[in-house]
Design a protein around this motif. Structure first.
Motif, PDB file in Angstrom:
ATOM      1  N   ALA A  28       0.835  -1.210   0.000  1.00 54.49           N
ATOM      2  CA  ALA A  28       0.000   0.000   0.000  1.00 54.49           C
ATOM      3  C   ALA A  28       0.866   1.254   0.000  1.00 54.49           C
ATOM      4  CB  ALA A  28      -0.937  -0.002   1.210  1.00 54.49           C
ATOM      5  N   LYS A  29       1.917   1.252   0.799  1.00 56.95           N
ATOM      6  CA  LYS A  29       2.805   2.421   0.850  1.00 56.95           C
ATOM      7  C   LYS A  29       3.474   2.651  -0.506  1.00 56.95           C
ATOM      8  CE  LYS A  29       3.931   2.375   5.776  1.00 56.95           C
ATOM      9  NZ  LYS A  29       5.026   2.308   6.753  1.00 56.95           N
ATOM     10  N   SER A  30       3.928   1.587  -1.136  1.00 57.21           N
ATOM     11  CA  SER A  30       4.560   1.707  -2.460  1.00 57.21           C
ATOM     12  C   SER A  30       3.556   2.156  -3.514  1.00 57.21           C
ATOM     13  CB  SER A  30       5.171   0.371  -2.876  1.00 57.21           C
ATOM     14  OG  SER A  30       6.192   0.013  -1.982  1.00 57.21           O
ATOM     15  N   THR A  31       2.335   1.649  -3.414  1.00 54.44           N
ATOM     16  CA  THR A  31       1.288   2.009  -4.372  1.00 54.44           C
ATOM     17  C   THR A  31       0.934   3.488  -4.250  1.00 54.44           C
ATOM     18  OG1 THR A  31       0.436  -0.248  -4.333  1.00 54.44           O
ATOM     19  CG2 THR A  31      -1.047   1.456  -5.158  1.00 54.44           C
ATOM     20  N   ILE A  32       0.852   3.985  -3.030  1.00 56.04           N
ATOM     21  CA  ILE A  32       0.565   5.409  -2.819  1.00 56.04           C
ATOM     22  C   ILE A  32       1.646   6.260  -3.470  1.00 56.04           C
ATOM     23  CG2 ILE A  32       0.466   7.243  -1.070  1.00 56.04           C
ATOM     24  CD1 ILE A  32      -0.879   5.092   0.783  1.00 56.04           C
ATOM     25  N   ALA A  33       2.915   5.900  -3.270  1.00 59.32           N
ATOM     26  CA  ALA A  33       4.019   6.647  -3.881  1.00 59.32           C
ATOM     27  C   ALA A  33       3.921   6.593  -5.410  1.00 59.32           C
ATOM     28  CB  ALA A  33       5.364   6.102  -3.413  1.00 59.32           C
ATOM     29  N   LYS A  49      -8.540  13.158 -10.414  1.00 65.08           N
ATOM     30  CA  LYS A  49      -9.441  13.053  -9.251  1.00 65.08           C
ATOM     31  C   LYS A  49      -9.439  11.627  -8.700  1.00 65.08           C
ATOM     32  CE  LYS A  49     -14.069  13.904  -7.470  1.00 65.08           C
ATOM     33  NZ  LYS A  49     -13.712  13.159  -6.303  1.00 65.08           N
ATOM     34  N   ILE A  50      -9.501  10.634  -9.585  1.00 63.14           N
ATOM     35  CA  ILE A  50      -9.497   9.243  -9.123  1.00 63.14           C
ATOM     36  C   ILE A  50      -8.160   8.911  -8.463  1.00 63.14           C
ATOM     37  CG2 ILE A  50      -9.516   6.835  -9.889  1.00 63.14           C
ATOM     38  CD1 ILE A  50     -11.768   7.536 -11.783  1.00 63.14           C
ATOM     39  N   LEU A  51      -7.054   9.420  -9.021  1.00 62.10           N
ATOM     40  CA  LEU A  51      -5.751   9.187  -8.402  1.00 62.10           C
ATOM     41  C   LEU A  51      -5.690   9.812  -7.008  1.00 62.10           C
ATOM     42  CD1 LEU A  51      -3.318   9.720 -11.414  1.00 62.10           C
ATOM     43  CD2 LEU A  51      -3.627   7.597 -10.100  1.00 62.10           C
ATOM     44  N   LYS A  52      -6.196  11.034  -6.876  1.00 65.73           N
ATOM     45  CA  LYS A  52      -6.202  11.695  -5.562  1.00 65.73           C
ATOM     46  C   LYS A  52      -7.068  10.919  -4.566  1.00 65.73           C
ATOM     47  CE  LYS A  52      -5.314  16.302  -7.392  1.00 65.73           C
ATOM     48  NZ  LYS A  52      -5.871  17.613  -7.750  1.00 65.73           N
ATOM     49  N   ASP A  53      -8.230  10.456  -5.020  1.00 68.82           N
ATOM     50  CA  ASP A  53      -9.096   9.641  -4.154  1.00 68.82           C
ATOM     51  C   ASP A  53      -8.400   8.341  -3.754  1.00 68.82           C
ATOM     52  OD1 ASP A  53     -11.062  11.585  -4.417  1.00 68.82           O
ATOM     53  OD2 ASP A  53     -12.287  10.433  -5.840  1.00 68.82           O
ATOM     54  N   SER A  54      -7.663   7.752  -4.693  1.00 67.70           N
ATOM     55  CA  SER A  54      -6.940   6.512  -4.420  1.00 67.70           C
ATOM     56  C   SER A  54      -5.833   6.737  -3.394  1.00 67.70           C
ATOM     57  CB  SER A  54      -6.342   5.952  -5.702  1.00 67.70           C
ATOM     58  OG  SER A  54      -7.343   5.674  -6.638  1.00 67.70           O
ATOM     59  N   ILE A  55      -5.151   7.860  -3.509  1.00 65.03           N
ATOM     60  CA  ILE A  55      -4.091   8.200  -2.542  1.00 65.03           C
ATOM     61  C   ILE A  55      -4.693   8.371  -1.159  1.00 65.03           C
ATOM     62  CG2 ILE A  55      -2.458  10.013  -1.873  1.00 65.03           C
ATOM     63  CD1 ILE A  55      -2.007  10.417  -4.976  1.00 65.03           C
ATOM     64  N   GLU A  56      -5.793   9.121  -1.073  1.00 62.81           N
ATOM     65  CA  GLU A  56      -6.440   9.337   0.229  1.00 62.81           C
ATOM     66  C   GLU A  56      -6.939   8.027   0.827  1.00 62.81           C
ATOM     67  OE1 GLU A  56      -9.482  12.326  -0.237  1.00 62.81           O
ATOM     68  OE2 GLU A  56      -8.032  13.792  -0.993  1.00 62.81           O
ATOM     69  N   GLY A  58      -5.808   5.011   0.198  1.00 61.25           N
ATOM     70  CA  GLY A  58      -4.638   4.229   0.583  1.00 61.25           C
ATOM     71  C   GLY A  58      -4.029   4.717   1.878  1.00 61.25           C
ATOM     72  N   GLN A  59      -3.967   6.034   2.052  1.00 65.41           N
ATOM     73  CA  GLN A  59      -3.419   6.587   3.295  1.00 65.41           C
ATOM     74  C   GLN A  59      -4.278   6.202   4.494  1.00 65.41           C
ATOM     75  OE1 GLN A  59      -3.201  10.664   1.909  1.00 65.41           O
ATOM     76  NE2 GLN A  59      -1.005  10.492   1.477  1.00 65.41           N
ATOM     77  N   GLU A  60      -5.573   6.125   4.309  1.00 60.46           N
ATOM     78  CA  GLU A  60      -6.468   5.704   5.397  1.00 60.46           C
ATOM     79  C   GLU A  60      -6.227   4.227   5.731  1.00 60.46           C
ATOM     80  OE1 GLU A  60      -8.629   6.318   8.467  1.00 60.46           O
ATOM     81  OE2 GLU A  60      -8.163   7.965   7.122  1.00 60.46           O
ATOM     82  N   GLU A  61      -6.061   3.394   4.709  1.00 65.03           N
ATOM     83  CA  GLU A  61      -5.744   1.985   4.946  1.00 65.03           C
ATOM     84  C   GLU A  61      -4.431   1.851   5.718  1.00 65.03           C
ATOM     85  OE1 GLU A  61      -7.781   0.057   0.922  1.00 65.03           O
ATOM     86  OE2 GLU A  61      -5.624  -0.086   1.195  1.00 65.03           O
ATOM     87  N   VAL A  62      -3.428   2.628   5.314  1.00 66.31           N
ATOM     88  CA  VAL A  62      -2.120   2.586   5.971  1.00 66.31           C
ATOM     89  C   VAL A  62      -2.272   2.904   7.459  1.00 66.31           C
ATOM     90  CG1 VAL A  62       0.090   3.818   6.148  1.00 66.31           C
ATOM     91  CG2 VAL A  62      -0.694   2.986   3.931  1.00 66.31           C
ATOM     92  N   LYS A  63      -3.034   3.938   7.784  1.00 64.88           N
ATOM     93  CA  LYS A  63      -3.234   4.302   9.194  1.00 64.88           C
ATOM     94  C   LYS A  63      -3.841   3.148   9.983  1.00 64.88           C
ATOM     95  CE  LYS A  63      -4.024   9.226   8.378  1.00 64.88           C
ATOM     96  NZ  LYS A  63      -5.042  10.275   8.332  1.00 64.88           N
ATOM     97  N   GLN A  64      -4.872   2.532   9.414  1.00 58.80           N
ATOM     98  CA  GLN A  64      -5.544   1.438  10.124  1.00 58.80           C
ATOM     99  C   GLN A  64      -4.619   0.247  10.338  1.00 58.80           C
ATOM    100  OE1 GLN A  64      -9.612   0.351   8.985  1.00 58.80           O
ATOM    101  NE2 GLN A  64      -9.718   2.249   7.811  1.00 58.80           N
ATOM    102  N   ILE A  65      -3.860  -0.116   9.318  1.00 57.38           N
ATOM    103  CA  ILE A  65      -2.978  -1.276   9.443  1.00 57.38           C
ATOM    104  C   ILE A  65      -1.811  -0.963  10.367  1.00 57.38           C
ATOM    105  CG2 ILE A  65      -1.462  -2.872   8.198  1.00 57.38           C
ATOM    106  CD1 ILE A  65      -3.346  -2.575   5.801  1.00 57.38           C
ATOM    107  N   GLU A  66      -1.258   0.234  10.280  1.00 55.42           N
ATOM    108  CA  GLU A  66      -0.164   0.605  11.184  1.00 55.42           C
ATOM    109  C   GLU A  66      -0.621   0.539  12.639  1.00 55.42           C
ATOM    110  OE1 GLU A  66       2.833   3.437   8.584  1.00 55.42           O
ATOM    111  OE2 GLU A  66       1.341   4.424   9.857  1.00 55.42           O
ATOM    112  N   THR A  67      -1.828   1.004  12.906  1.00 57.64           N
ATOM    113  CA  THR A  67      -2.362   0.935  14.269  1.00 57.64           C
ATOM    114  C   THR A  67      -2.459  -0.518  14.726  1.00 57.64           C
ATOM    115  OG1 THR A  67      -3.595   2.997  13.978  1.00 57.64           O
ATOM    116  CG2 THR A  67      -4.346   1.515  15.726  1.00 57.64           C
TER     117      THR A  67
END
Length: 171
Positions: A28-33, A49-56, A58-67
């Motif tokens: 997920a981190k690599s995909t966001i980059a 717009k779809i790329l920006k939505d995908s980044i956001e 993905g960042q939400e997924e990253v937060k949940q998994i990191e927690t």
């Protein structure tokens, strides 16, 4: 009562859950980059717009998994640096990633993300982890539908050979 019959957050993660979530996080981190880099190359506003939505997303997924991983004492994979912003006009034409290629890569990433989520759901014995990946799966399916619609509307979709029923020719 057994060890796995109480609050799921109090249950230990098994090795498959640890590896699956850790690997998903790394990807997920690599995909966001990658999406951030593709945003520099995208010219189409709908694609951006779809790329920006995908980044956001993905960042939400990253937060949940990191927690989840931190709460379970598991080290986190490295986070790639955020690529610098570039103006599309500053990228030489031959070095630009064209919009249809960006959309195709996005479609492929969504498809592989759906498989990864399904795999994580299937191997989870902790309900909270299975539900988290179920949520990610639903969000990816919705994103996939948006990307498919975009590809069709823009004429970027390259369909495989279409199957016609041979009985249609025998009337």
């Amino acid at each position: 009562m057994g060890i796995l019959s109480g609050n799921p957050q109090d249950e230990p993660m098994h090795y498959g859950e640890v590896f699956g979530t850790w690997n998903y996080l790394l990807t997920a981190k690599s995909t966001i980059a990658g999406y951030q880099m593709q945003l520099n190359h995208a010219g189409d506003e709908d694609l951006k717009k779809i790329l920006k939505d995908s980044i956001e997303g993905g960042q939400e997924e990253v937060k949940q998994i990191e927690t989840l991983l931190k709460e379970n004492g598991i080290g986190l994979p490295p986070t790639p640096p955020e690529p610098p912003h570039a103006c599309l006009d500053d990228i030489p034409i031959g070095a630009r990633m064209p919009d249809p290629a960006i959309a195709a890569a996005l479609s492929a990433n969504v498809a592989s993300g759906l498989v990864a989520c399904s795999t994580a759901i299937g191997q989870s014995i902790r309900e909270d982890i299975a539900m988290m990946f179920g949520q990610f799966h639903m969000q990816k399916a919705q994103l996939g539908a948006k990307v498919l619609r975009l590809n069709k509307e823009k004429g970027w979709l390259i369909p495989p050979p279409l199957h016609k029923n041979k009985n249609e020719h025998c009337e």
